[in-house]
Design an enzyme around this catalytic site. Structure first.
Site, mmCIF file in Angstrom:
data_model
loop_
_atom_site.group_PDB
_atom_site.id
_atom_site.type_symbol
_atom_site.label_atom_id
_atom_site.label_comp_id
_atom_site.label_asym_id
_atom_site.label_seq_id
_atom_site.Cartn_x
_atom_site.Cartn_y
_atom_site.Cartn_z
ATOM 1 N N HIS A 15 0.520 15.606 -32.812
ATOM 2 C CA HIS A 15 0.750 14.258 -32.294
ATOM 3 C C HIS A 15 1.443 14.316 -30.933
ATOM 4 O O HIS A 15 2.555 14.844 -30.825
ATOM 5 C CB HIS A 15 1.617 13.500 -33.306
ATOM 6 C CG HIS A 15 1.840 12.064 -32.968
ATOM 7 N ND1 HIS A 15 3.081 11.478 -32.997
ATOM 8 C CD2 HIS A 15 0.971 11.088 -32.601
ATOM 9 C CE1 HIS A 15 2.977 10.201 -32.675
ATOM 10 N NE2 HIS A 15 1.700 9.935 -32.426
ATOM 11 N N ARG A 16 0.783 13.794 -29.909
ATOM 12 C CA ARG A 16 1.256 13.888 -28.514
ATOM 13 C C ARG A 16 1.584 15.360 -28.196
ATOM 14 O O ARG A 16 2.562 15.670 -27.535
ATOM 15 C CB ARG A 16 2.475 12.997 -28.272
ATOM 16 C CG ARG A 16 2.263 11.556 -28.741
ATOM 17 C CD ARG A 16 3.463 10.661 -28.461
ATOM 18 N NE ARG A 16 3.471 9.507 -29.362
ATOM 19 C CZ ARG A 16 4.451 8.651 -29.503
ATOM 20 N NH1 ARG A 16 5.529 8.773 -28.749
ATOM 21 N NH2 ARG A 16 4.373 7.642 -30.348
ATOM 22 N N GLU A 42 -3.676 15.359 -30.259
ATOM 23 C CA GLU A 42 -3.824 13.948 -29.877
ATOM 24 C C GLU A 42 -2.937 13.674 -28.673
ATOM 25 O O GLU A 42 -1.783 14.134 -28.622
ATOM 26 C CB GLU A 42 -3.400 13.053 -31.049
ATOM 27 C CG GLU A 42 -3.568 11.568 -30.789
ATOM 28 C CD GLU A 42 -2.297 10.830 -30.406
ATOM 29 O OE1 GLU A 42 -2.373 9.614 -30.215
ATOM 30 O OE2 GLU A 42 -1.214 11.464 -30.271
ATOM 31 N N ASP A 44 -2.194 10.374 -25.432
ATOM 32 C CA ASP A 44 -2.384 8.956 -25.102
ATOM 33 C C ASP A 44 -2.735 8.820 -23.625
ATOM 34 O O ASP A 44 -2.152 9.514 -22.791
ATOM 35 C CB ASP A 44 -1.090 8.194 -25.388
ATOM 36 C CG ASP A 44 -0.618 8.410 -26.806
ATOM 37 O OD1 ASP A 44 -1.258 7.887 -27.725
ATOM 38 O OD2 ASP A 44 0.385 9.136 -26.993
ATOM 39 N N HIS A 56 2.494 7.873 -23.195
ATOM 40 C CA HIS A 56 2.400 6.953 -24.332
ATOM 41 C C HIS A 56 2.756 5.500 -24.012
ATOM 42 O O HIS A 56 2.106 4.569 -24.462
ATOM 43 C CB HIS A 56 3.295 7.445 -25.476
ATOM 44 C CG HIS A 56 3.244 6.571 -26.687
ATOM 45 N ND1 HIS A 56 4.055 5.469 -26.854
ATOM 46 C CD2 HIS A 56 2.440 6.604 -27.771
ATOM 47 C CE1 HIS A 56 3.765 4.892 -27.997
ATOM 48 N NE2 HIS A 56 2.788 5.550 -28.580
ATOM 49 N N GLU A 108 -6.433 9.054 -27.229
ATOM 50 C CA GLU A 108 -6.139 7.678 -27.643
ATOM 51 C C GLU A 108 -6.073 6.794 -26.403
ATOM 52 O O GLU A 108 -5.242 7.010 -25.514
ATOM 53 C CB GLU A 108 -4.824 7.605 -28.426
ATOM 54 C CG GLU A 108 -4.614 6.161 -28.892
ATOM 55 C CD GLU A 108 -3.295 5.905 -29.585
ATOM 56 O OE1 GLU A 108 -2.658 6.828 -30.097
ATOM 57 O OE2 GLU A 108 -2.907 4.712 -29.585
ATOM 58 N N LYS A 110 -4.880 3.902 -24.464
ATOM 59 C CA LYS A 110 -3.747 2.983 -24.558
ATOM 60 C C LYS A 110 -3.947 1.778 -23.654
ATOM 61 O O LYS A 110 -3.752 0.655 -24.059
ATOM 62 C CB LYS A 110 -2.463 3.697 -24.145
ATOM 63 C CG LYS A 110 -1.867 4.580 -25.219
ATOM 64 C CD LYS A 110 -1.303 3.779 -26.376
ATOM 65 C CE LYS A 110 -0.550 4.676 -27.343
ATOM 66 N NZ LYS A 110 -0.511 4.122 -28.703
ATOM 67 N N ASP A 227 4.088 15.478 -35.792
ATOM 68 C CA ASP A 227 4.930 15.971 -34.689
ATOM 69 C C ASP A 227 5.279 17.446 -34.914
ATOM 70 O O ASP A 227 5.766 18.114 -34.012
ATOM 71 C CB ASP A 227 6.244 15.177 -34.611
ATOM 72 C CG ASP A 227 6.015 13.678 -34.423
ATOM 73 O OD1 ASP A 227 4.916 13.292 -34.003
ATOM 74 O OD2 ASP A 227 6.951 12.901 -34.715
#
Ligand code: G3P
Ligand code: MG
Length: 237
Positions: A15-16, A42, A44, A56, A108, A110, A227
């Site tokens: 995640h990120r 992943e 953003d 993000h 993703e 945004k 994370d």
């Protein structure tokens, strides 16, 4: 031989990057996720001043030493900022080049107006070493997601939802999604079963606590955003 059905492997999506360890949405964070065994990463994305940038929030304060709204800044200013540990805010192109076959990439969307430039960039990457199967575009902005499908029907899209719809995963099927990405807050057996019946993968965000990772595995979801990739890879094999 046992008659027990084989348990689904849990796809580990950093995640990120691996934001539990390194500054989120930086190349350092992506590198960490991959080194910890995440098979997907992943990140953003916003489209600002003609460039796709990986960050993000729509403001700069939380993750950089800058201030104000992203949308009002020049690319030059954004690139002058420290996104943590001396890292720059990466461009999406840099992320593609950096991963270079070592993991799948979930982009993703945004900001607004991201579908077209992202689809264009994906097209360019497909001429290099990337394939459609290694890229997944997702968003809470379902209109933007649908635009991706319009620009290139072969790009895989994932519908992010932060609530439990009365018709479960029906919308994801209707929009031609590859996957549906529900929040851990609402996920349940009925939803997972419904999504699978519709031929959709289920990737849940954000799953960090070992107890929750186990619960996701027993719900037979297909993957989780985390994370801490090292906590999930045990369930990936
Ligand atoms: O794509 C899953 C997850 O990243 C969505 O929420 O706010 O962390 O981008 P957020
Ligand atoms: Mg995200």
């Amino acid at each position: 031989m046992s008659d027990q059905p084989k348990r689904r492997k849990l796809l580990c999506i950093g995640h990120r990057g691996a934001m539990g360890h390194e500054p989120e949405n930086t190349l350092l964070s992506i590198e960490k996720a991959i080194s910890l065994g995440a098979s997907w990463v992943e990140i953003d994305v916003y489209f600002v001043d003609g460039h796709l940038v990986v960050i993000h929030d729509d403001r700069l304060e939380r993750t950089t030493n800058g201030t104000g709204y992203l949308s009002k800044k020049t690319f030059e200013y954004l690139r002058s900022l420290d996104a943590g540990k001396g890292q720059k805010i990466p461009t999406l192109k840099e992320v593609f080049d950096f991963i270079n076959g070592k993991a799948g990439l979930n982009i993703e969307l945004k900001g607004p107006q991201t579908a077209e430039p992202v689809t264009d960039l994906i097209k360019k990457q497909l001429d290099r070493r990337w394939r459609y199967e290694n890229i997944l575009v997702s968003s809470f902005n379902h209109r933007e997601l649908l635009n991706v499908k319009r620009f290139d029907p072969k790009v895989r899209i994932g519908l992010i939802i932060a609530e439990l719809p009365v018709d479960n995963a029906a919308l994801a099927e209707r929009l031609g999604c590859y996957s549906v990405h529900p929040s851990i807050e609402f996920i349940n057996e009925v939803f997972v079963h419904d999504a699978h019946k519709r031929g959709l993968k289920v990737f849940v965000f954000t799953v960090n606590i070992p107890e929750d990772i186990k619960r996701m595995a027993s719900l037979e979801v297909d993957g989780v955003f985390t994370d801490y990739p090292e906590r999930v890879v045990k369930f990936s094999g």
